[in-house]
Write a protein that holds these residues in place. Structure first.
Motif, mmCIF file in Angstrom:
data_model
loop_
_atom_site.group_PDB
_atom_site.id
_atom_site.type_symbol
_atom_site.label_atom_id
_atom_site.label_comp_id
_atom_site.label_asym_id
_atom_site.label_seq_id
_atom_site.Cartn_x
_atom_site.Cartn_y
_atom_site.Cartn_z
ATOM 1 N N ALA A 147 -12.845 3.611 -7.516
ATOM 2 C CA ALA A 147 -14.188 3.486 -6.918
ATOM 3 C C ALA A 147 -15.327 4.195 -7.517
ATOM 4 O O ALA A 147 -16.738 3.879 -7.355
ATOM 5 N N ASN B 280 -7.286 3.657 -6.025
ATOM 6 C CA ASN B 280 -8.212 3.043 -5.506
ATOM 7 C C ASN B 280 -9.483 3.908 -5.385
ATOM 8 O O ASN B 280 -10.747 3.496 -5.664
ATOM 9 N N TYR B 281 -9.278 4.992 -5.104
ATOM 10 C CA TYR B 281 -10.347 6.108 -4.813
ATOM 11 C C TYR B 281 -10.892 6.407 -6.157
ATOM 12 O O TYR B 281 -12.227 6.432 -6.123
ATOM 13 N N TYR C 277 -14.962 10.446 7.461
ATOM 14 C CA TYR C 277 -14.671 9.348 8.253
ATOM 15 C C TYR C 277 -13.325 8.736 7.967
ATOM 16 O O TYR C 277 -12.595 7.985 8.770
ATOM 17 N N ASP C 278 -13.067 8.281 6.581
ATOM 18 C CA ASP C 278 -12.105 8.001 6.102
ATOM 19 C C ASP C 278 -10.674 8.618 6.415
ATOM 20 O O ASP C 278 -9.834 8.057 6.891
ATOM 21 N N MET D 270 -7.913 7.467 9.168
ATOM 22 C CA MET D 270 -6.405 7.341 8.505
ATOM 23 C C MET D 270 -5.898 8.418 9.519
ATOM 24 O O MET D 270 -4.605 7.828 9.888
ATOM 25 N N MET E 275 0.837 -1.096 -0.107
ATOM 26 C CA MET E 275 -0.067 0.024 -0.079
ATOM 27 C C MET E 275 0.858 1.223 0.164
ATOM 28 O O MET E 275 2.064 1.365 0.800
ATOM 29 N N ASN E 276 0.513 2.195 -0.883
ATOM 30 C CA ASN E 276 1.215 3.191 -0.715
ATOM 31 C C ASN E 276 0.247 4.629 -1.182
ATOM 32 O O ASN E 276 -0.999 4.191 -1.785
ATOM 33 N N LEU E 277 0.740 5.832 -1.121
ATOM 34 C CA LEU E 277 -0.336 6.826 -1.408
ATOM 35 C C LEU E 277 -0.971 6.746 -2.826
ATOM 36 O O LEU E 277 -2.035 7.189 -3.248
ATOM 37 N N LEU F 284 -3.530 4.052 -3.003
ATOM 38 C CA LEU F 284 -4.489 4.543 -2.308
ATOM 39 C C LEU F 284 -5.554 5.589 -3.256
ATOM 40 O O LEU F 284 -6.609 5.482 -3.345
#
Lengths: 410, 208
Positions: free
Chosen positions: A13, A9-10, A310-311, A315, A1-3, A6
């Motif tokens: 989505a 993935n956002y 919330y994410d 985090m 996992m890295n920025l 991430l």
């Protein structure tokens, strides 16, 4: 996992949102790219084709038409001028070189230009095969003509009257191809070169071919007597002897003869001003598209942050610093704009490639999709700036997330 | 070990709350019990460094966390605490596995695949490893949240109302899981709740 994963993935989505934003920006960038490619190549063509020609002298009419016809070979001649009149211009002390041009015939839509060897030297044309034209009715053929009309040394053809393929044929005289020129990416690629006498000969009704060696040969066409009052040419391409000529020579010609002088630099600049309006409208349209896509990216990030508070808080609770969240949002915006501009550049080149493939005229004009300009690097760099700008406010919000309030507020 | 000393939190200049001093030893399991509005969430967030106090000391494993810088506190939180909330608060855009990988990544620790596999097995989530968060049942999601909290082997697991939205059966399961998992990973468990059903499970309690 890295920025980066991430961020990816956002974006994954919300595939539709992501695609819309990328596509919207790509459209704007594509228009800018096409304009850039087209404009740059056109300007390059214009400057290489008019290089070394300071002035065009021809029959009175539209000066722009004179330039378009005699330098770029896209418009029709304004008429003819008397050879004896032309000789007077050549004698002027400000004239360094003068190249005579005789237009009027074509083969398969490619123009036959009666001129002398200085014209080929002007464009530094080199032979690919065969030899230069020497005698009457011999031609040396430009690279594009040879390729598309399928001509090779030794071939002969009948020219058509006029500059369009549907003119009537001069079938009593046949031209002989003596040589093919190398590709030079200038207008000469689309021309068929011969001497002036050939053009005259094809149009002569009487078949008298008595060759008299002139006592005082003309400075422009040495095979005829100087001051011949019957012979005509289409134009003269003139090179100045010194910069002072810019002021003196055009005035001398325009007031002392029934010919006109037109400056390629001035007329092409005028042409660009006329075309410029259309280009500006398209540019404006492209910038509106880019602005809207920036706005759309901003709104998408801004809205998604509300869903993601919330994410963000979670985090932070797992040890992420404020700046890490800030960077992740900026990366998200920049990823969209960089992807959009890369796609846009591809789209722009692709559209031009398709266009040049479908429209033969664009190939004749020498426009290609396979060139890259440094300005495209600026577009890419600009898109990073755009991405940062669009994501700055959402990123500040992410930075300021009050984790206690968010996590205690359920 | 965590200890508070003279801790006061001011919501506004008028409304203040002060907490009794206490000390919790490593490996213990504590319940912070209180009605809503009694300040238990505030206390839990103060302990976990999610909120900064105005007065007093909070000593965690020998460090007074009230003295840490903003980024220093972020790092400290990532290394020493695991959080469980009433809702699972998983990141929907990521798979279960990637949600778990976020914990070491954000804390700046090594992303140990074997550790993730172990924790998934501990919480009976092996089969859900590659599921999307939206495909999980509420119970599964809560277990992923617990897995995420213990993954970095934190000294403390801080749970805020982990059971209050659950029925008796699930409440029992979740609290059992929290007790078990924290013991197995040698973490101190502190649960803040108003849920009276949990009273019987904890011998150490602080009433607020």
């Amino acid at each position: 996992m890295n920025l980066f994963s991430l961020v990816l993935n956002y974006l994954k989505a919300k595939p539709l949102n992501t695609l819309l934003n990328i596509f919207l920006l790509a459209l704007g960038i594509a228009v800018v790219t096409v304009l850039l490619l087209f404009n740059n190549q056109l300007q390059e063509k214009i400057s290489t084709n008019s290089k070394g020609i300071d002035l065009v002298v021809g029959a009175k009419g539209s000066p722009l038409q004179l330039i378009l016809c005699n330098i770029f070979h896209i418009d029709f001649p304004t008429g003819n001028i008397k050879l004896s009149e032309a000789e007077k211009v050549v004698r002027h002390r400000m004239v360094k070189n003068a190249i005579p041009m005789a237009l009027g015939d074509s083969y398969n839509g490619y123009r036959i230009v009666g001129t002398n060897h200085m014209y080929a030297e002007l464009y530094k044309a080199k032979l690919a095969s065969g030899d230069w034209w020497k005698n009457d009715l011999e031609v040396t053929v430009g690279a594009t003509v040879a390729k598309l009309a399928g001509l090779k040394p030794g071939d002969s053809f009948v020219s058509a009257h006029g500059l369009t393929p549907d003119g009537h044929d001069h079938d009593e005289r046949r031209y002989l191809v003596t040589g093919i020129l190398q590709q030079s990416n200038t207008v000469i690629d689309n021309l068929i070169l011969t001497n002036i006498e050939s053009v005259w000969k094809v149009h002569e009704q009487s078949q008298d071919s008595t060759t008299v060696i002139p006592l005082h040969p003309s400075s422009l066409v040495p095979s005829v007597e100087a001051g011949d009052s019957t012979r005509e040419v289409t134009s003269l391409l003139i090179q100045y002897r010194n910069p002072l000529a810019v002021i003196q020579l055009p005035r001398f010609i325009n007031s002392n003869s029934n010919m006109q002088a037109a400056s390629p630099a001035f007329e092409t600049a005028r042409l660009f001003i006329i075309l410029g309006v259309g280009v500006d409208v398209l540019h404006g349209f492209a910038y509106v598209l880019i602005f809207i896509s920036g706005l759309s990216i901003f709104i998408a990030l801004y809205n998604s942050l509300k869903e993601r508070q919330y994410d963000l808080a979670i985090m932070r609770s797992m040890g992420a610093s404020r700046s890490k969240l800030f960077i992740s949002i900026v990366m998200e915006g920049s990823f969209l704009t960089v992807a959009g501009s890369l796609f846009g550049l591809t789209l722009g080149h692709g559209a031009l490639w398709l266009f040049t493939g479908l429209v033969a005229e664009s190939q004749k004009a020498g426009v290609t999709a396979a060139v890259f300009y440094p300005a495209e690097g600026f577009i890419l760099a600009g898109s990073v700036v755009l991405g940062v700008l669009c994501s700055l406010i959402p990123a500040m919000q992410a930075y300021r997330t009050d984790i206690h309030k968010v996590l205690a507020g359920n | 070990m965590v200890a508070i000393d003279g801790l006061v939190y001011a919501y506004t200049s008028q409304k203040k709350i002060s907490f009794k001093d206490f000390a919790i030893q490593q490996g213990e399991q504590w319940l912070l019990l209180g009605e809503s509005g009694s300040g238990k969430t505030t206390l839990l967030h103060l302990l976990g460094g999610l909120l900064r106090s105005q007065h007093g000391r909070i000593e965690v494993n020998g460090t007074d966390i009230t003295q840490l810088s903003e980024s220093g506190l972020d790092r400290f939180r990532g290394h020493h605490f695991g959080f469980v909330f009433q809702k699972s608060h998983l990141i929907n855009a990521l798979s279960v596995y990637d949600n778990l990988r976020m914990a070491p990544f954000l804390a700046g620790l090594k992303q140990d695949v074997k550790r993730i596999t172990d924790v998934l097995a501990q919480l009976a989530l092996t089969e859900n490893r590659n599921s999307r968060v939206k495909e999980l049942s509420q119970g599964q999601a809560q277990r992923v949240a617990i897995a995420r909290a213990v993954l970095n082997k934190p000294s403390f697991i801080l749970a805020d109302e982990p059971t209050s939205a659950l029925d008796d059966k699930n409440c029992g399961r979740v609290i059992e899981l929290l007790l078990q998992t924290s013991e197995r990973n040698k973490a101190t468990l502190i649960v803040a709740t108003h849920d009276q059903r949990l009273k019987s499970r904890f011998s150490n309690q602080i009433q607020l």
